[in-house]
Motif scaffolding. Structure first.
Motif: not given
Length: 108
Positions: A5-6, A45, A48
């Motif tokens: 995802n990152d 996200s 983060n």
């Protein structure tokens, strides 16, 4: 080490350059992956990634219309670019030799 995802979000932000904000990031991720993101998940996200130092957040001036909101724009940091390079190198090492097996030229 980046999560999948990152990596997807960082690539989307990089490809959008100066136009990376919530709506455009969601559209870019969907265009590239077919995945639909929700704003709540995106904000978590992106926060983060910012805490990890992989992206920077910049608030723009509010839109000129009455009640216009400020957009939060994102950009990938030098640390984020380095993390993406490392992820690509690791992925290449992991897949080395696999395309031949998948392509049927070599039996598993």
């Amino acid at each position: 080490m980046l999560t999948r995802n990152d990596e997807i979000l960082l690539i989307a932000v990089m490809s959008l350059r100066d136009n990376a904000y919530g709506v455009t990031i969601i559209r870019e991720v969907e265009r590239r992956t077919g995945k639909k993101l929700k704003f709540g998940g995106l904000w978590v996200s992106m926060d983060n990634l910012a805490r990890k130092g992989l992206v920077e957040k910049n608030m723009a001036d509010p839109e000129p219309r009455r009640g216009g909101k400020s957009k939060c724009y994102y950009s990938v940091t030098k640390h984020g670019i380095e993390a993406l390079k490392e992820a690509a190198e690791m992925r290449d090492r992991l897949w080395k030799g696999i395309p031949r097996i998948i392509g049927g030229r070599e039996k598993a």
